[in-house]
Design an enzyme around this catalytic site. Structure first.
Site, PDB file in Angstrom:
ATOM      1  N   LYS A  79      -4.695   8.291  -3.189  1.00 27.56           N
ATOM      2  CA  LYS A  79      -3.404   7.724  -2.825  1.00 27.56           C
ATOM      3  C   LYS A  79      -3.259   7.695  -1.305  1.00 27.56           C
ATOM      4  O   LYS A  79      -3.726   8.610  -0.612  1.00 27.56           O
ATOM      5  CB  LYS A  79      -2.291   8.557  -3.463  1.00 27.56           C
ATOM      6  N   SER A 154       5.282   6.952  -7.858  1.00 33.51           N
ATOM      7  CA  SER A 154       4.854   6.251  -6.667  1.00 33.51           C
ATOM      8  C   SER A 154       3.342   6.060  -6.565  1.00 33.51           C
ATOM      9  O   SER A 154       2.865   5.306  -5.732  1.00 33.51           O
ATOM     10  CB  SER A 154       5.348   7.011  -5.425  1.00 33.51           C
ATOM     11  N   SER A 178       5.766  11.089 -10.036  1.00 32.08           N
ATOM     12  CA  SER A 178       4.936  10.029  -9.465  1.00 32.08           C
ATOM     13  C   SER A 178       3.493   9.997  -9.936  1.00 32.08           C
ATOM     14  O   SER A 178       2.783   9.026  -9.667  1.00 32.08           O
ATOM     15  CB  SER A 178       4.972  10.116  -7.932  1.00 32.08           C
TER      16      SER A 178
END
Length: 444
Positions: A79, A154, A178
Site C-alpha cells: 500500500k 482504504s 481498511s
C-alpha cells in the site's frame, strides 16, 4: 495452472520444489501488470528494478537451497502509505506529492529480508480516511468483481492487485476497516492484527492509536505467513485447524442494523455451515458494543486532524471535499471530550473481555453490512458517499474500537465476507481459528 492467481504459500512451495522460478514468476507479474488495462488505477508505482533485483537474489538462493522461508521469492504489493526507500510514497494524497522516504518501513524491511519481492505501491484512499476506496485525486481502482462498483478502502489497490492476479498477496493498513472492507468486497481474506502487534515506524499515520498494517491474500495461511514475516516471529501452525467443538458467538444487534439482505443471507448461510461442521453457535447482543460505537466520532477524526491539521490547512484545495470534511470534523471535538471518550473506551474494553469475550473462542459478524455501491453514484452524491461510508465501516470499526484482531473470509457469496474476531494479543490463536472456519466453509 494459473500461477499468478495461486496463493502465496502455494507459490512458495512450488519454488521450494523447483516447479516455479522466482525470476520467471516476477517477470510474469510485471508483464501482467503492464498488460492490464486498469494497471495505472491499481498500482501507483511499479518498482520493476527493485523487483527484478530481488527476484535474482531469490532465484540464486533457491538454486543453492538457501531459501529464507516459505515466501522467499514470492512477489507481493505494498500500500502506498508504507515507506519504501527511494520510491515515492504519497499515501494517496496530493499533500504528500513527491515524498520520497530514505528507507523502508520496518515491516517492509523485515519482509524483504525474508525474501519477498516488492512489485510496487498500490493506490489507496486519500490519507487512508475512507472505507469506500474512491480517490479522484489519484486513482480509484476497479472492483475486481464488477468495475462499476466501489472497490472498498482504504487498501483498495492492495486488494484489487491480488484479486486480479497482479500480486500473490498484498500488505495494506487498517484504522477502521481498511484491510477487511476491500478484502470482503473482492472475495479475499484480510487480517487485521491486534493493535501494536506490528511496528508502525515508516507507515504514514492516520490515527496512531488505531493504525495497524496487515495482509490481504487468498488464504488464511498466506495471511499467517505474511503476519509472521512482518512481526519477526514464527508463522502460526495451522495443522488440524477445525471449528469442531469451538464455541463461536454471533454478535447480534449493532452489526445487523440497516444491513442489506445479501450480506446477512450470506453470513447466515456461512454460520449454518460452521454449525454443520461441529461449531457451537451462540447468539449474543452486547450493550458494550452499542456503548462503544458512539465514541467513534470523538476518537478517530480528532486524532487524524491533530496529526494532519498543519498540512491540510496549508493547502486544503488539494484534498477531495468529502475527505477534507471528515478530517475537519475532528476540530469540533474538545480535548476533554477526547480524553473522556478514551477513558470510556478503556472501561468498555475491560467489560467486553470479562462479560462477553471470555466465554467464547471467537466472535462472528458480517464483515460489511452492505454490498459495494456503484462508484459513480458515490462520486455524484456527497450525502450518499457519507451515508455509505459510515455504514460500510460500521461493523469493521467494532474490532478497532475493542482493540481486537479480526480476520475476514469469503462466504462463497460474491462481495460478502464473514468476520472472525478474536482476543486482543492472541493473533496466532485467531489465525488458527480462522483456518478452521476457512476449512469448514470450503466443505460446506
Amino acid at each position: 495452472m494459473d500461477w499468478l492467481r495461486a496463493p502465496a504459500a502455494q507459490q512458495g512451495r512450488a519454488i521450494m520444489a523447483g516447479l516455479l522460478d522466482p525470476l520467471d514468476q516476477t517477470e510474469a507479474y510485471l508483464a501482467a501488470i503492464k498488460a492490464h488495462p486498469d494497471a495505472r488505477r491499481i498500482y501507483a508505482r511499479v518498482t520493476d528494478v527493485r523487483a527484478r533485483s530481488e527476484s535474482v537474489a531469490a532465484h540464486d538462493r533457491a538454486k543453492l537451497e538457501l531459501r529464507r522461508g516459505l515466501l522467499d521469492g514470492v512477489a507481493i504489493s505494498w500500500k502506498d502509505n508504507i515507506d519504501s526507500g527511494g520510491t515515492v510514497t504519497e499515501a494517496g494524497s496530493k499533500l504528500l506529492e513527491g515524498r520520497v522516504p530514505r528507507k523502508d518501513a520496518i515491516v517492509l524491511a523485515r519482509a524483504a529480508r525474508q525474501g519477498t519481492i516488492c512489485l510496487g505501491k498500490t493506490h489507496m484512499t486519500e490519507l487512508a480516511f475512507s472505507g469506500l476506496g474512491l480517490n479522484p485525486n489519484t486513482a480509484t481502482p476497479p472492483n475486481a468483481l464488477d468495475p462499476d462498483l466501489a472497490p472498498g478502502g482504504s487498501s483498495s489497490g492492495a486488494a484489487v492487485s491480488v484479486a486480479l492476479g497482479l500480486a500473490a498477496a498484498a500488505i495494506g493498513s487498517d484504522t477502521g476497516g481498511s484491510l477487511r472492507v476491500p478484502a470482503a468486497w473482492n472475495d479475499l481474506v484480510g487480517f487485521k492484527p491486534s493493535h501494536d502487534s506490528l511496528p508502525e515506524k515508516g507507515v504514514v499515520p492516520l490515527c496512531r492509536k488505531f493504525d495497524i498494517t496487515g495482509p490481504i491474500a487468498r488464504t488464511v495461511e498466506d495471511c499467517a505467513e505474511l503476519f509472521a514475516l512482518m512481526a519477526g516471529t514464527k508463522p502460526a501452525d495451522l495443522t488440524g485447524a477445525s471449528v469442531a467443538g469451538r464455541r463461536l458467538m454471533v454478535l447480534d444487534g449493532v452489526p445487523f442494523e440497516d444491513a442489506e439482505e445479501g450480506p446477512v443471507a450470506a453470513f447466515e448461510d456461512a454460520v449454518d455451515r460452521l454449525a454443520r461442521e461441529g461449531a457451537q453457535i451462540d447468539r449474543v447482543s452486547s450493550d458494550w458494543v452499542a456503548k462503544a460505537m458512539p465514541l467513534s466520532a470523538s476518537l478517530f477524526a480528532p486524532e487524524a486532524y491533530g496529526i494532519w491539521r498543519a498540512q491540510i490547512e496549508d493547502a486544503p484545495e488539494l484534498m477531495w471535499k468529502p475527505i477534507l470534511d471528515r478530517f475537519r470534523g475532528g476540530a469540533d471535538v474538545s480535548a476533554p471530550a477526547y480524553v473522556s471518550a478514551w477513558e470510556s473506551l478503556v472501561r468498555i474494553r475491560r467489560k467486553w473481555i470479562k462479560e462477553v469475550a471470555s466465554r467464547h473462542d471467537a466472535i462472528l459478524l458480517p464483515t460489511v453490512p452492505i454490498l459495494p455501491p456503484v462508484a459513480a453514484r458515490l462520486m455524484a452524491d456527497e450525502a450518499e458517499f457519507v451515508r455509505a461510508n459510515l455504514l460500510t465501516l460500521r461493523n469493521t470499526r467494532i474490532g478497532n474500537l475493542l482493540g481486537l484482531p479480526v480476520c475476514t473470509l469469503p462466504t462463497g457469496h460474491p462481495a460478502c465476507g464473514i468476520s472472525v474476531m478474536g482476543h486482543a494479543g492472541r493473533d496466532t490463536h485467531l489465525l488458527y481459528l480462522a483456518a478452521g472456519v476457512e476449512a469448514a466453509l470450503a466443505v460446506g
